[in-house]
Scaffold this active site. Sequence first.
Site, short mmCIF file in Angstrom:
data_model
loop_
_atom_site.label_atom_id
_atom_site.label_comp_id
_atom_site.label_asym_id
_atom_site.label_seq_id
_atom_site.Cartn_x
_atom_site.Cartn_y
_atom_site.Cartn_z
N HIS A 268 -16.52 -0.61 -14.08
CA HIS A 268 -17.45 -1.55 -14.69
C HIS A 268 -18.24 -2.29 -13.60
O HIS A 268 -19.40 -2.00 -13.42
CB HIS A 268 -16.80 -2.53 -15.67
CG HIS A 268 -15.96 -1.84 -16.72
ND1 HIS A 268 -16.50 -0.87 -17.52
CD2 HIS A 268 -14.65 -1.94 -17.05
CE1 HIS A 268 -15.54 -0.40 -18.33
NE2 HIS A 268 -14.41 -1.03 -18.06
N ASP A 319 -14.27 6.00 -20.89
CA ASP A 319 -13.47 4.80 -21.14
C ASP A 319 -12.82 4.81 -22.53
O ASP A 319 -11.79 5.43 -22.73
CB ASP A 319 -14.36 3.56 -20.90
CG ASP A 319 -13.59 2.25 -20.85
OD1 ASP A 319 -12.38 2.27 -21.09
OD2 ASP A 319 -14.19 1.21 -20.57
C1 NGQ Z 1 -8.41 -1.47 -21.40
N1 NGQ Z 1 -10.75 -1.77 -21.72
O1 NGQ Z 1 -7.55 -1.53 -20.51
O2 NGQ Z 1 -8.34 -0.64 -22.29
C2 NGQ Z 1 -9.55 -2.45 -21.36
C3 NGQ Z 1 -9.30 -3.61 -22.29
C4 NGQ Z 1 -8.41 -5.47 -20.88
C5 NGQ Z 1 -11.88 -1.99 -21.06
N2 NGQ Z 1 -11.82 -2.75 -20.03
C6 NGQ Z 1 -8.12 -4.42 -21.92
N3 NGQ Z 1 -12.99 -1.47 -21.46
O3 NGQ Z 1 -9.34 -5.36 -20.11
O4 NGQ Z 1 -7.66 -6.41 -20.82
ZN ZN Z 2 -11.00 0.87 -19.08
#
Ligand code: NGQ
Ligand code: ZN
Length: 455
Positions: A268, A319
């Site tokens: 990101h 993702d």
């Molecule tokens: C994840 N997703 O680990 O799946 C994360 C969300 C977080 C993204 N960063 C959970 N898109 O960041 O705490």
């Molecule tokens: Zn992720």
Amino acid sequence: MRALFARHALLPEGWRRDVVIEWDIHGDLTGVHPDSHPPLNVARADYVLPGMVNLHSHAFQRALGGLTERAGDGPDSFWTWRDLMYRFAASITPEQIEAIAAQLYVECLRHGYTSVCEFHYLQRAPGGQAYARVAETAERVAAGAHEAGMGLSLLPVLYSHAGFGAQPLKPGQERFRTGVDEVLGIVEALAPLRGGQFEAGAAPHSLRAAGIDQIRALAAGLPQARPLHIHIAEQQAEVEQCLAHTGRRPVAYLMDEIAVGARWCLVHATHLVESEVQSLAGSGAVAGLCPTTEANLGDGLFPLEPYLAAGGVFGVGSDSHVSQSPVEELRWLEYGQRLQHQRRNIAVGGAQREVGDFLWQAALRGGAQAAGRRVGALEAGRRADLLVLDGSHPNLDGVLDAEVLGRFLFCGNDNLVRDVLCGGRWVVQGGRHMAQDAIAQRYRQAVKQLREGSQ
Ligand code: NGQ
Ligand code: ZN
């Protein structure tokens, strides 16, 4: 016959004509010869590209794709989506993880990805108990990739805290709990799987979920040159929390405290100030951009133009899997910039004026680096990972070399990927994956069980 004759092929130096491509029994390219005569008894193809690297995946989230698009009571956000995702993650079994991963990887192959970096954090059983095998779920993901014939860089995740300042995990996060030694133990347990199609690295989940000392210890404990990925600066709230706890912004803080170099992928990295753009670009690390998920979750737009001007490396990932297509990621990477700056043709560089060629080649370079595997180019010594586009499709019929990627990335929604060779095996032919029916059947069962369990 382990060879192909391409009338047009995208090589590291650009499009070339009449290319003989050869590989060996291990799935490595052994020769790439432009300006050749078509050998006898060798299959022919019109347009051939290196397969794309998907540098960021949470495979299990595929089964949630499209099911979080209903407005709640308050304003919805990344954080309200995350609660839904946690609820979904709570009950999923190792068998279901494998079935979902296999389905996802089939879809990714059919759309032109031949490598995936799996950012794997569903490590423990529902409730948070350890499985008997430390790498139980990681091995399931690896099995899914093997069944689909996908190249994999598996990144077991370090996940210890709920937020900055070592906040204790919330109940919904207990399945993710790992410490440094546990992650290194999982990496060790995966060692027998290493080979042409598989590598293991590691990933501190984020500055929220892992302390800086833990990140340092993980980086030191992981064998040299193995990939290290981290989520960073995705949401403004994370930037603000990081500032409050450390006095620095996330990317600046990480770069100050850790020797971030080419083995790192910062996933990101959306919210950057100019000095962070410069330091990230100068570090040689990869920015892991996931435009469809970043749009879906309302993250923001990466400062692509100054980052490219500073020589920054990037790749793309799907993702949360609202898309399984590199076409969508690269198209929306460029379109986000056009919408923001009210201009056109932004992702170009040096002598390369073709946006499609620039995007594909740049994302290959960054993706291969982030994967830590010898992929990403049609040249001897790399994996035999390639796509044959459908030269009979109206979009490609008779186009010039320079127009192929423009048509592929920026015109319509038909899937132009006809055949896919991954690690020297034809896994997709005529648009069909060799095991797609059996894998889809298992996926449907897994999703049915998950739905029934959640009622
Ligand atoms: C994840 N997703 O680990 O799946 C994360 C969300 C977080 C993204 N960063 C959970 N898109 O960041 O705490
Ligand atoms: Zn992720």
